[in-house]
Design an enzyme around this catalytic site. Structure first.
Site, PDB file in Angstrom:
ATOM      1  N   ALA A  56       0.872  -1.174   0.000  1.00 42.98           N
ATOM      2  CA  ALA A  56       0.000   0.000   0.000  1.00 42.98           C
ATOM      3  C   ALA A  56       0.906   1.220   0.000  1.00 42.98           C
ATOM      4  O   ALA A  56       1.793   1.345   0.858  1.00 42.98           O
ATOM      5  CB  ALA A  56      -0.916  -0.002   1.214  1.00 42.98           C
ATOM      6  N   ILE A  82       4.581  -1.354   3.409  1.00 44.74           N
ATOM      7  CA  ILE A  82       4.451   0.074   3.120  1.00 44.74           C
ATOM      8  C   ILE A  82       5.294   0.397   1.897  1.00 44.74           C
ATOM      9  O   ILE A  82       6.479   0.080   1.843  1.00 44.74           O
ATOM     10  CB  ILE A  82       4.897   0.920   4.322  1.00 44.74           C
ATOM     11  CG1 ILE A  82       4.152   0.503   5.601  1.00 44.74           C
ATOM     12  CG2 ILE A  82       4.678   2.404   4.037  1.00 44.74           C
ATOM     13  CD1 ILE A  82       4.760   1.065   6.868  1.00 44.74           C
ATOM     14  N   LYS A  83       4.673   1.038   0.926  1.00 41.17           N
ATOM     15  CA  LYS A  83       5.342   1.321  -0.341  1.00 41.17           C
ATOM     16  C   LYS A  83       5.727   2.791  -0.386  1.00 41.17           C
ATOM     17  O   LYS A  83       4.884   3.671  -0.196  1.00 41.17           O
ATOM     18  CB  LYS A  83       4.396   0.960  -1.493  1.00 41.17           C
ATOM     19  CG  LYS A  83       5.041   0.826  -2.852  1.00 41.17           C
ATOM     20  CD  LYS A  83       3.983   0.290  -3.836  1.00 41.17           C
ATOM     21  CE  LYS A  83       4.538   0.067  -5.213  1.00 41.17           C
ATOM     22  NZ  LYS A  83       3.477  -0.401  -6.139  1.00 41.17           N
ATOM     23  N   VAL A  84       7.023   3.027  -0.655  1.00 37.41           N
ATOM     24  CA  VAL A  84       7.530   4.398  -0.723  1.00 37.41           C
ATOM     25  C   VAL A  84       8.320   4.581  -2.009  1.00 37.41           C
ATOM     26  O   VAL A  84       8.904   3.636  -2.527  1.00 37.41           O
ATOM     27  CB  VAL A  84       8.432   4.737   0.489  1.00 37.41           C
ATOM     28  CG1 VAL A  84       7.664   4.608   1.798  1.00 37.41           C
ATOM     29  CG2 VAL A  84       9.676   3.851   0.510  1.00 37.41           C
TER      30      VAL A  84
END
Length: 217
Positions: A56, A82-84
């Site tokens: 996400a 967690i996507k960055v």
């Protein structure tokens, strides 16, 4: 090789998941827009369905805000990654998340140098974009190979998540190189099961069977 499905379409994920073809899911703001649903709601539904990591993505561009968004997304389910983005602020957020035990998918990678620095920042996954490099007349799979060599040289644990996979050939080349994961649209994963000679052979078998006049049931 692990198969992640690159979509927020719950029905498409379920079809593949029921066949054991889903090891995880990747989403991004564009896919959330395409789904037409609330990000928290649809991500929770996907997480409940799939056992593996569900990426996400944060939408902030400054590290402090990225961290706040990422921690909120992480509360959706235990299997959230967690996507960055691969920016300096993204790497700062990555380090913060990794230090707290969260899985982190660092996305929009287009060079081996970026992949190396993401691994040092504690990325769980690095997402090099194969198809988008092809778009600018580079061979995107060359990047996968470069990253594999570097990670193996130093025993980095970051998994290579080959992204922007648009063709079956992309998937096979990445598998031969040794990418840990591919993430692809459902259509590409389903296309891996097809071949014109399979269709031709089946057609002939059915014609010959009809001539026998027999039935199995």
């Amino acid at each position: 090789m692990k198969f992640f499905v690159d979509t927020a379409d719950v029905a498409a994920i379920k079809e593949l998941n029921d066949l054991g073809m889903v090891d995880g899911v990747t989403t991004n703001p564009s896919l959330i827009l395409k789904s037409g649903r609330d990000i928290i709601e649809v991500t929770k539904e996907i997480c409940d369905m799939v056992k593996g990591p569900v990426s996400a993505e944060v939408v902030a561009t400054e590290a402090k805000a990225m961290i706040a968004e990422g921690l909120k997304l992480a509360k959706i389910a235990k299997n959230i990654a967690i996507k960055v983005p691969l920016t300096w602020d993204g790497l700062t957020a990555c380090k913060a998340f990794a230090s707290e035990g969260h899985k982190v998918n660092v996305t929009l990678c287009f060079s081996a140098a970026q992949a190396l620095i993401a691994a040092k920042a504690g990325a769980s996954f690095i997402s090099p974009f194969v198809g988008r490099l092809d778009d600018i007349h580079m061979d995107g799979t060359d990047l996968i190979e470069d990253i594999r060599i570097i990670y193996d040289n130093y025993d980095y644990k970051t998994e290579i998540l080959a992204a922007s996979i648009r063709t079956v050939n992309h998937a096979i080349i990445c598998a031969k190189i040794g990418a840990d994961v591919i993430t692809a649209p459902p259509s590409v994963i389903k296309a891996m099961a097809t071949h014109p000679l399979t269709d031709k052979g089946l057609e002939q078998f059915l014609k010959d069977w009809a001539k026998t006049g027999q039935q199995i049931l």
